[in-house]
Write an enzyme that holds these catalytic residues in place. Structure first.
Site, PDB file in Angstrom:
ATOM      1  N   CYS A 267      -0.539   9.788 -43.962  1.00 53.32           N
ATOM      2  CA  CYS A 267       0.256   8.873 -42.992  1.00 53.32           C
ATOM      3  C   CYS A 267       1.218   7.447 -42.800  1.00 53.32           C
ATOM      4  O   CYS A 267       2.100   7.567 -42.066  1.00 53.32           O
ATOM      5  CB  CYS A 267      -0.850   8.344 -41.927  1.00 53.32           C
ATOM      6  N   CYS A 317     -12.888 -23.044  -5.717  1.00 56.90           N
ATOM      7  CA  CYS A 317     -13.935 -22.953  -4.967  1.00 56.90           C
ATOM      8  C   CYS A 317     -13.269 -21.008  -4.103  1.00 56.90           C
ATOM      9  O   CYS A 317     -12.807 -20.542  -4.689  1.00 56.90           O
ATOM     10  CB  CYS A 317     -13.667 -23.673  -2.691  1.00 56.90           C
TER      11      CYS A 317
END
Length: 597
Positions: A267, A317
């Site tokens: 490969c 918050c």
């Protein structure tokens, strides 16, 4: 070495007692023996070393077995190319130019040329463009018309190929130059006449092309021998001009070029045993793809209820305000408009509506998707970070190896009054570290794609991987930390011979363990019963080694119990069944683990 401070240096004897890292494999898998007589520090006959100038990232296994590939320089390629052309020219009784045209057409396969030519010569000639006689003839003409510019020229100013179609010098030069500048397609150049398929050989190129074009054509010609040949490939390292001729079907695809770069011939990715090419392709694609970015976005952000842009909440918050031009204010938990929220809904840090809806199952699907994405991302990050860390460690080991070969060995030779020929065990230790780092790196890609449902295999694999890391760190510590003591010494050290024995032994058993690890992973951990839990005793057996190292510490067993299975090689050494160390035949106690013969 990134983790060097996390490991306490252990004596090799203690290491052998603590675990079965030194459990050996099959006899044919054990590397060259490393044995020193404690009374003779000059005896180096038992060593099999790799030269100092060996490739720094060689797979050490390759040096003990016949290589199934050959590294070719440009001169080697030209020589092979010329030999093939000469062979075809001689056997078929044709010119070398025609032989080169034939070989290029059949991708430089000599056997293919022979088969096709002797099966149907006329068909081959027609396909390739090798004409036996001219298509057109002008026996008595003094002037002829150029088929491109349509000007009349004396016959001595016109040129033709085997077909006989005449063209002037300028038109030929332009035609050839344009074709060469268009790329390697110029190697299959045909006659400029549209109705003619006669091949244009290198003789015409040399006669009519400019020096620059001839050089380009020559480069294309030599590159075609590699790129068109199914048995040969270029080394993929940047700037490398070597090619590798591989024996197809010979098994292991890992090759090492003369430039020191190791790669998979199949490969052309970096050498990746024990992982197969398909897994490497998936891993490389995953590392470069955007899929993990999307997983991160999904796991760590929520879409604005109005404009749908993803928003990350990293502090503060639950009151969120989208960026302009949207500016929508909403609750982070329930994604409802903030105007509907207040103290009655839980204030700024909670949301009663969200908790109620969650209990009713309203958010189950989205929360489940987000949780799955988060888990997937965390799992990928775990394996990738360790893969990358071992890659960095390998690069550092390569740099340390180069430093050792160019500077430290000479210094150590002077300090310890030892010839450099007796210090090659240090070079081999570093070569082994480099190779083991590569193997260990790819085990993390292997682990990532190991199916989750195969729990026994996963447990077994993680144990093997942990043992490999432990053993490699032990070798790395010895080669890096302990060596500094002798490098910085003011004179010869009395215990340098003991260090030599220890480092050589660690190198041998580390190589042995990693060879067995690679085989086990390449076999898909086939020895594991997927329906049973994996035990430490079973894991040592699956490596093909003896489990006497662990059972030797159990009640009622003796160190002599392993003596019946010991092996003695042809060079007069016996291999300890506990740690696989090769001891001199005269020794009765293993020099590495102190077990009796």
């Amino acid at each position: 070495m990134e983790s060097e401070d996390d490991f306490d240096m252990q004596d090799a004897n203690e290491s052998a007692e603590d675990d079965d890292f030194y459990s050996g494999g099959d006899d044919d898998a054990v590397g060259p023996a490393y044995a020193y007589d404690s009374d003779d520090d000059a005896d180096v006959a038992d060593y099999e070393f790799i030269d100092n100038d060996s490739d720094d990232s060689d797979d050490l296994v390759s040096h003990r077995h016949q290589l199934n590939y050959t590294v070719l320089s440009e001169a080697d390629i030209r020589q092979r190319q010329e030999e093939d052309i000469t062979r075809i020219s001689t056997v078929l009784s044709i010119s070398k130019v025609s032989a080169s045209v034939l070989l290029r057409f059949y991708n430089w396969s000599v056997s293919k040329v022979h088969d096709e030519w002797f099966a149907d010569e006329e068909k081959v000639r027609k396909s390739v463009g090798l004409l036996e006689k001219p298509v057109v003839e002008f026996p008595n003409a003094k002037e002829l018309n150029c088929g491109i510019c349509f000007e009349n020229y004396p016959c001595d100013r016109l040129y033709t190929t085997a077909c006989g179609h005449p063209f002037c010098n300028a038109c030929w030069t332009g035609y050839i130059s344009t074709s060469i500048n268009d790329g390697p397609g110029c190697l299959t150049l045909r006659c400029p006449d549209p109705s003619c398929g006669a091949a244009i050989g290198q003789d015409m190129i040399n006669l009519l092309a400019s020096d620059e074009d001839r050089e380009k054509y020559s480069r294309y010609f030599i590159r075609s021998y590699v790129e068109d040949n199914r048995k040969t490939k270029w080394c993929p390292a940047p700037g490398c001009d070597f090619a590798v001729d591989f024996v197809v079907g010979s098994g292991n695809y890992d090759v090492t070029c003369r430039c020191s770069y190791s790669f998979c011939w199949n490969c052309t990715e970096e050498a990746h045993r024990p992982v197969d090419c398909g897994t490497v392709a998936k891993w490389v694609l995953k590392n470069s793809a955007e899929s993990e970015n999307m997983n991160w976005i999904l796991a760590n952000s929520k879409p604005c209820p109005r404009c749908k842009r993803p928003i990350e909440k990293n502090q503060g918050c639950m009151h969120m305000t989208c960026t302009p031009p949207c500016k929508f204010e909403f609750c982070w938990l329930c994604l409802g408009a903030w105007s509907d929220h207040g103290e009655r809904t839980g204030g700024f840090y909670a949301c009663n509506r969200y908790e109620t809806a969650k209990q009713e199952g309203v958010y189950d699907e989205s929360e489940k998707r987000r949780e799955m994405a988060k888990n997937s991302l965390e799992r990928y990050t775990h394996y990738y970070e360790r893969w990358a860390t071992n890659q960095s460690s390998r690069q550092k080991a390569l740099a340390d190896l180069q430093q050792m070969q160019t500077v430290c060995l000479e210094k150590l030779s002077d300090v310890q009054c030892q010839p450099e020929s007796q210090l090659k065990f240090i070079t081999e230790a570093w070569l082994q570290i480099v190779e083991c780092r590569r193997v260990l790196k790819w085990t993390y890609a292997y682990g990532y794609y190991l199916p989750e449902y195969e729990q026994a295999k996963r447990q077994f694999f993680e144990y093997l991987q942990g043992e490999a890391e432990s053993g490699l760190e032990r070798l790395h510590q010895c080669a890096e930390k302990e060596l500094q003591v002798y490098l910085n010494a003011e004179g010869p050290s009395k215990d340098f011979n003991e260090f030599r024995t220890k480092l050589a032994g660690l190198t041998s058993v580390t190589r042995n363990y990693f060879e067995n690890l690679v085989r086990a992973l390449e076999n898909g951990l086939s020895d594991v019963d997927t329906h049973a839990a994996c035990s430490r005793q079973g894991s040592s057996k699956s490596l093909g080694g003896s489990n006497k190292g662990r059972s030797g510490k159990s009640k009622g067993s003796t160190s002599k119990s392993s003596g019946s299975n010991r092996t003695i090689d042809d060079s007069g050494h016996w291999s300890c069944d506990h740690c696989t160390y090769a001891n001199a035949n005269s020794a009765t106690v293993c020099a590495m683990c102190q077990h009796h013969r």
